[in-house]
Design an enzyme around this catalytic site. Structure first.
Site, PDB file in Angstrom:
ATOM      1  N   PRO A  88       0.865  -1.108  -0.040  1.00 60.56           N
ATOM      2  CA  PRO A  88      -0.013  -0.018  -0.077  1.00 60.56           C
ATOM      3  C   PRO A  88       0.727   1.515  -0.184  1.00 60.56           C
ATOM      4  O   PRO A  88       0.280   2.349  -0.224  1.00 60.56           O
ATOM      5  CB  PRO A  88      -0.774  -0.271   1.262  1.00 60.56           C
ATOM      6  CG  PRO A  88      -0.203  -1.216   2.075  1.00 60.56           C
ATOM      7  CD  PRO A  88       0.552  -1.901   1.311  1.00 60.56           C
ATOM      8  N   GLU A 115       2.676  -8.598   8.187  1.00 61.30           N
ATOM      9  CA  GLU A 115       2.953  -7.102   8.270  1.00 61.30           C
ATOM     10  C   GLU A 115       3.745  -6.523   6.941  1.00 61.30           C
ATOM     11  O   GLU A 115       4.052  -5.406   7.097  1.00 61.30           O
ATOM     12  CB  GLU A 115       3.667  -6.768   9.331  1.00 61.30           C
ATOM     13  CG  GLU A 115       2.633  -6.702  10.749  1.00 61.30           C
ATOM     14  CD  GLU A 115       1.327  -5.885  10.407  1.00 61.30           C
ATOM     15  OE1 GLU A 115       1.511  -4.955  10.139  1.00 61.30           O
ATOM     16  OE2 GLU A 115       0.261  -6.632  10.692  1.00 61.30           O
ATOM     17  N   ARG A 153      -4.938  -8.190 -21.154  1.00 64.77           N
ATOM     18  CA  ARG A 153      -5.820  -7.810 -22.104  1.00 64.77           C
ATOM     19  C   ARG A 153      -5.262  -6.872 -23.016  1.00 64.77           C
ATOM     20  O   ARG A 153      -6.027  -6.523 -24.168  1.00 64.77           O
ATOM     21  CB  ARG A 153      -7.151  -7.193 -21.299  1.00 64.77           C
ATOM     22  CG  ARG A 153      -7.172  -6.313 -20.533  1.00 64.77           C
ATOM     23  CD  ARG A 153      -8.446  -6.205 -19.714  1.00 64.77           C
ATOM     24  NE  ARG A 153      -9.445  -6.143 -20.384  1.00 64.77           N
ATOM     25  CZ  ARG A 153     -10.103  -4.913 -21.103  1.00 64.77           C
ATOM     26  NH1 ARG A 153      -8.968  -3.951 -21.201  1.00 64.77           N
ATOM     27  NH2 ARG A 153     -10.897  -5.071 -21.584  1.00 64.77           N
ATOM     28  N   ASP A 167     -11.712   1.639 -24.291  1.00 62.90           N
ATOM     29  CA  ASP A 167     -11.920   1.552 -22.643  1.00 62.90           C
ATOM     30  C   ASP A 167     -11.525   2.705 -22.209  1.00 62.90           C
ATOM     31  O   ASP A 167     -10.601   3.488 -22.665  1.00 62.90           O
ATOM     32  CB  ASP A 167     -11.162   0.336 -22.307  1.00 62.90           C
ATOM     33  CG  ASP A 167     -11.662  -0.966 -22.280  1.00 62.90           C
ATOM     34  OD1 ASP A 167     -12.832  -1.225 -22.856  1.00 62.90           O
ATOM     35  OD2 ASP A 167     -10.962  -1.987 -22.532  1.00 62.90           O
TER      36      ASP A 167
HETATM   37  C1  LIG Z   1      -1.645  -6.659   5.825  1.00 64.29           C
HETATM   38  S1  LIG Z   1      -0.774  -6.144   4.508  1.00 64.29           S
HETATM   39  C2  LIG Z   1       0.405  -5.290   5.256  1.00 64.29           C
HETATM   40  C3  LIG Z   1       0.090  -3.609   5.303  1.00 64.29           C
HETATM   41  C4  LIG Z   1       1.450  -3.154   5.989  1.00 64.29           C
HETATM   42  N1  LIG Z   1       1.685  -3.317   7.123  1.00 64.29           N
HETATM   43  C5  LIG Z   1       1.340  -1.701   5.786  1.00 64.29           C
HETATM   44  O1  LIG Z   1       0.447  -0.894   6.594  1.00 64.29           O
HETATM   45  O2  LIG Z   1       1.733  -0.934   4.782  1.00 64.29           O
HETATM   46  C6  LIG Z   1      -0.014  -7.491   3.678  1.00 64.29           C
HETATM   47  C7  LIG Z   1       0.287  -7.401   2.239  1.00 64.29           C
HETATM   48  O3  LIG Z   1      -0.557  -7.212   1.300  1.00 64.29           O
HETATM   49  C8  LIG Z   1      -0.565  -6.620   0.380  1.00 64.29           C
HETATM   50  N2  LIG Z   1      -1.049  -5.401   0.407  1.00 64.29           N
HETATM   51  C9  LIG Z   1      -2.291  -4.976   1.061  1.00 64.29           C
HETATM   52  N3  LIG Z   1      -2.677  -3.754   0.736  1.00 64.29           N
HETATM   53  C10 LIG Z   1      -2.283  -3.510  -0.489  1.00 64.29           C
HETATM   54  C11 LIG Z   1      -2.709  -2.603  -1.406  1.00 64.29           C
HETATM   55  N4  LIG Z   1      -3.373  -1.536  -1.351  1.00 64.29           N
HETATM   56  N5  LIG Z   1      -1.698  -2.530  -2.823  1.00 64.29           N
HETATM   57  C12 LIG Z   1      -0.671  -3.429  -2.681  1.00 64.29           C
HETATM   58  N6  LIG Z   1      -0.598  -4.634  -1.966  1.00 64.29           N
HETATM   59  C13 LIG Z   1      -1.281  -4.329  -0.842  1.00 64.29           C
HETATM   60  C14 LIG Z   1       1.145  -6.194   0.443  1.00 64.29           C
HETATM   61  O4  LIG Z   1       1.967  -7.375  -0.291  1.00 64.29           O
HETATM   62  C15 LIG Z   1       1.176  -6.540   1.959  1.00 64.29           C
HETATM   63  O5  LIG Z   1       2.616  -6.820   2.340  1.00 64.29           O
END
Ligand SMILES: C[S@@+](CC[C@H](N)C(=O)[O-])C[C@H]1O[C@@H](n2cnc3c(N)ncnc32)[C@H](O)[C@@H]1O
Length: 248
Positions: A88, A115, A153, A167
């Site tokens: 994220p 995490e 795609r 699109d």
């Molecule tokens: C529970 S999340 C960890 C979030 C992290 N502790 C943080 O607060 O940024 C577990 C995994 O989900 C994926 N993930 C979660 N949200 C995401 C998003 N919005 N975009 C891309 N990957 C995401 C990532 O690979 C991340 O390591």
């Protein structure tokens, strides 16, 4: 092009890759997807790939060493390759990023869990950090599938030629509304008709009507995209006249 997905849940991928319009791209190898189970690169009998975070706090952190071994195994097969970490905290995925990957050699896609990943692996091995949006998922598998689907795609022959240009985001704008049968629909006491121009058979007028609905919708919902199209010189005089008639 080839994507190597490193994940704790490879079984999540097969069902998605086997259905819909993108199936051809995946089954023909046009977009070759290889799945790697990260636990296969653990070095203990428990196949452990995570541990508690230094400094305390909740959750677990994915260990550097199994990730290094997994990446080395991929590199042994195909050499240097971009390494994508879904997080994220990364750059927001959009059509420009998708187009970049669609034109490239593929990548290693790292799906985080818990995490997240030990920062030392990210600092030394990751080339791209990509986010799906401002929310937190429980893993990187859905973001990886999202990128794979969007890239597939765009491959030649996967969908009919002008389709992805029309699109949303194909030309930087949102797509306008679509209609199909019946021509007149009785609903909630109203009779809802398909816009007459779409039944006219007049291709020029239909194209202009679609362009105007696209401009209108984009101006209402994503004025930032209108500004970007203007700055890039992608709006015609007719587009500008239409936007001026909307007071924009
Ligand atoms: C529970 S999340 C960890 C979030 C992290 N502790 C943080 O607060 O940024 C577990 C995994 O989900 C994926 N993930 C979660 N949200 C995401 C998003 N919005 N975009 C891309 N990957 C995401 C990532 O690979 C991340 O390591």
């Amino acid at each position: 092009m080839r994507f190597d997905v490193v994940t704790l849940f490879p079984e999540l991928f097969a069902p998605h890759l086997a259905v819909g319009i993108t199936r051809r791209a995946f089954t023909s190898g046009l977009v070759d997807v290889r799945l790697w189970q990260l636990r296969d690169f653990a070095d203990d009998a428990y196949r452990r790939i995570d541990d508690r975070p230094y400094g305390g706090g909740p959750g677990m952190v994915m260990l550097v060493e199994p990730l290094l071994r997994a990446l080395d195994a991929v590199r042994a097969e195909r050499g240097e390759v971009p390494v994508v970490h879904f997080t994220p905290t990364g750059r927001r995925l959009d059509q420009a990023v998708v187009q970049e990957f669609a034109a490239g050699p593929g990548a290693v896609l790292l799906c985080g869990r818990y995490e997240g990943i030990d920062q030392r692996f990210i600092d030394r091995r990751v080339t791209h950090e990509i986010s799906l949006g401002d929310f937190v998922l429980s893993g990187g598998e859905l973001p990886a599938l999202t990128l794979l689907d969007a890239v597939a795609r765009l491959q030649e022959g996967v969908i009919p030629a002008p389709s992805h240009e029309q699109d949303s985001f194909g030309d930087g704008l949102l797509e306008g509304p679509s209609y199909s049968r019946p021509e007149r629909l009785a609903l909630d006491g109203d009779e809802l008709a398909v816009p007459a121009v779409l039944l006219s058979g007049h291709h020029g007028e239909i194209a202009r009507w679609r362009r105007e609905r696209s401009l209108e919708r984009t101006a209402q919902r994503r004025p930032d995209l209108i500004a970007a199209a203007r700055a890039a010189g992608r709006l015609s005089r007719a587009d500008e006249r239409f936007l001026a008639s909307l007071g924009l």
